[in-house]
Design an enzyme around this catalytic site. Structure first.
Site, short mmCIF file in Angstrom:
data_model
loop_
_atom_site.label_atom_id
_atom_site.label_comp_id
_atom_site.label_asym_id
_atom_site.label_seq_id
_atom_site.Cartn_x
_atom_site.Cartn_y
_atom_site.Cartn_z
N HIS A 267 2.49 -4.27 11.76
CA HIS A 267 1.59 -3.44 10.97
C HIS A 267 2.39 -2.44 10.12
CE1 HIS A 267 -1.71 -0.80 9.90
NE2 HIS A 267 -1.08 0.21 10.48
N HIS A 272 2.59 -0.88 5.92
CA HIS A 272 2.87 0.45 5.37
C HIS A 272 4.12 0.54 4.50
CE1 HIS A 272 -0.35 2.75 7.22
NE2 HIS A 272 -0.12 2.16 8.37
N GLU A 312 -5.20 2.83 4.96
CA GLU A 312 -5.33 1.70 5.88
C GLU A 312 -6.17 0.54 5.31
OE1 GLU A 312 -3.65 1.14 8.46
OE2 GLU A 312 -2.93 3.09 9.16
N SER A 331 -1.68 -6.19 6.92
CA SER A 331 -1.00 -6.63 8.14
C SER A 331 -1.93 -7.42 9.04
CB SER A 331 -0.45 -5.42 8.91
OG SER A 331 -1.51 -4.57 9.30
FE FE2 Z 1 -1.44 2.29 10.06
#
Ligand code: FE2
Length: 436
Positions: A267, A272, A312, A331
């Site tokens: 993730h 990110h 997100e 992700s």
């Molecule tokens: Fe996150």
């Protein structure tokens, strides 16, 4: 147990309650009835420490029913003081002013920003794919231990990933990489390409935080620090103010490569990191962080919801198409495909609305917010944060890696003069261009 602190330094109070009413005792060092009269018309200010340990000042109002004076029991300034006995009507609470919650001022203070939210841990979450796998949990705990021991300034820990862990990464990488060109925003794709060329990104091995942090530092000034799991919103957002991203290092369970209930290295590294390598987005992330410093619990809740629907799960428009920039989407193969299908509801990004939109942390989001561009999202966010109730403004000083609290004219003056110097440099540069 209320202790009265008067607005006037010459007067001290104590309060006693009985069935006959509430009485205030006050002692005056220079007794004048006028002061008492003035006092009767004004609100009483009471200070008490609440059970949460945070001090707060509450303002009360009461009507005075009776007042009498007598010689004080204590002597002050070589003479007796007068004590006043007052009886009042019920005391009404008018307002509560909570003290500003603690927040980190220097980058090393982030060592204290490590409160974990454990509800998605494999030890506690029945739905976690590793819930019954003691070997997995032992391995996760060993990696988490590295984060617990980390202090600011230490070299970032490296993890020797096992063949099984690398194979999980490989599946995630291949599956997501194949859909990125049609689903991810341009900024993400540009950064991912750079990460592949310059930072060893690829399906063969899981990148190390140390290498990724060095890469980010060069691109946008962001750096990583290891996190032991899902952090509290307050602590996570605070680190963004310093351009520090708190990053988990363990990997999801091998039985579920396409989804993890908690953040894991897939993730962070895929969702990110590419976005944090983009200057515009890095600035956007830091702005959310700065807005969170010293904010009330209520505002933190709103900001973290805002973070949820942008960083997100955010979507943005690009060349007439909708693309993903949110890390939760980039992700998670399933939700990425779902978010860009015709099924979910889209709303234009509006911070006021996004901040209170109910969200889903167990399944796909029912609604996604679409920004016109990052620049647009940043401007809207800035307007939103200006309305957050804080008695001061903050500014990040990149030279000392610390937060300047702009609550005094002198500090604002010095920030302004620094800015004037920067403007002079830019003005000079423009002039040079004009004369060449
Ligand atoms: Fe996150």
């Amino acid at each position: 147990g209320l202790e009265l602190v008067a607005y006037d330094s010459h007067i001290t109070f104590s309060q006693h309650s009985s069935e006959r009413g509430t009485a205030f005792f006050c002692t005056l060092s220079t007794p004048t009835p006028f002061k008492i009269y003035k006092l009767c018309r004004k609100a009483f200010i009471l200070k008490h420490s609440s059970t949460s340990g945070r001090s707060s000042t509450q303002t009360f109002e009461a009507r005075l029913l009776h007042i009498e004076s007598r010689p004080g029991r204590k002597w002050k300034n070589n003479g007796p003081d007068l004590e006043f006995f007052m009886r009042s009507s019920d005391v009404l609470l008018i307002s509560t002013h909570n003290a500003v919650p603690w927040f980190p001022k220097q980058i090393k203070d982030l060592d204290r920003c490590n409160v974990l939210i454990t509800k998605f841990d494999p030890d506690l979450d029945h739905g976690h794919p590793g819930y019954n796998d003691s070997e997995y949990k032992k391995r996760r705990a060993a990696i988490v231990e590295l984060a617990f021991r980390y202090k600011h300034g230490d070299p970032l820990p490296t993890v020797e990933y096992t063949a099984e862990e690398t194979s999980t990464w490989q599946q995630v990488y291949q599956q997501l990489r194949s859909v990125y060109p049609s689903t991810a925003c341009r900024q993400f794709l540009d950064s991912l390409q750079q990460l592949e060329e310059e930072c060893g990104y690829g399906k063969e091995r899981i990148p190390q935080l140390r290498d990724v942090s060095a890469f980010l530092k060069e691109k946008t000034g962001f750096q990583l620090r290891p996190a032991a799991g899902l952090l509290s919103a307050r602590d996570f957002l605070a680190s963004l103010a310093f351009r520090v991203f708190q990053c988990t290092q363990y990997i999801r369970h091998p039985s579920s490569p396409m989804h993890s209930p908690e953040p894991d290295c897939c993730h962070e590294l895929l969702g990110h990191i590419p976005m944090l390598a983009n200057k515009e987005f890095a600035q956007f992330s830091q702005e959310i962080g700065l807005a969170s410093l010293g904010a009330s619990d209520e505002d933190i809740e709103k900001l973290s919801t805002l973070y949820w629907f942008t960083v997100e799960f955010g979507l943005c428009k690009q060349n007439g198409a909708v693309k993903a920039y949110g890390a939760g989407l980039l992700s998670s193969y399933g939700e990425l495909v779902y978010a860009l299908s015709n099924e979910p509801e889209y709303k234009p990004f509006d911070p006021e609305e996004a901040a209170v939109q109910p969200y889903q942390d167990q399944t796909y989001q029912p609604v996604y917010f679409v920004s016109e561009s990052f620049e647009d999202a940043k401007m809207k966010l800035r307007r939103y944060s200006a309305n957050i109730q804080r008695p001061f403004a903050v500014r990040y000083d990149p030279f000392t890696c610390s937060i300047e609290v702009l609550d005094q004219p002198a500090r604002i003056q010095s920030a302004l003069s620094q800015m004037r110097e920067d403007l002079k440099t830019l003005h000079g540069a423009l002039e040079k261009l004009g004369s060449s």
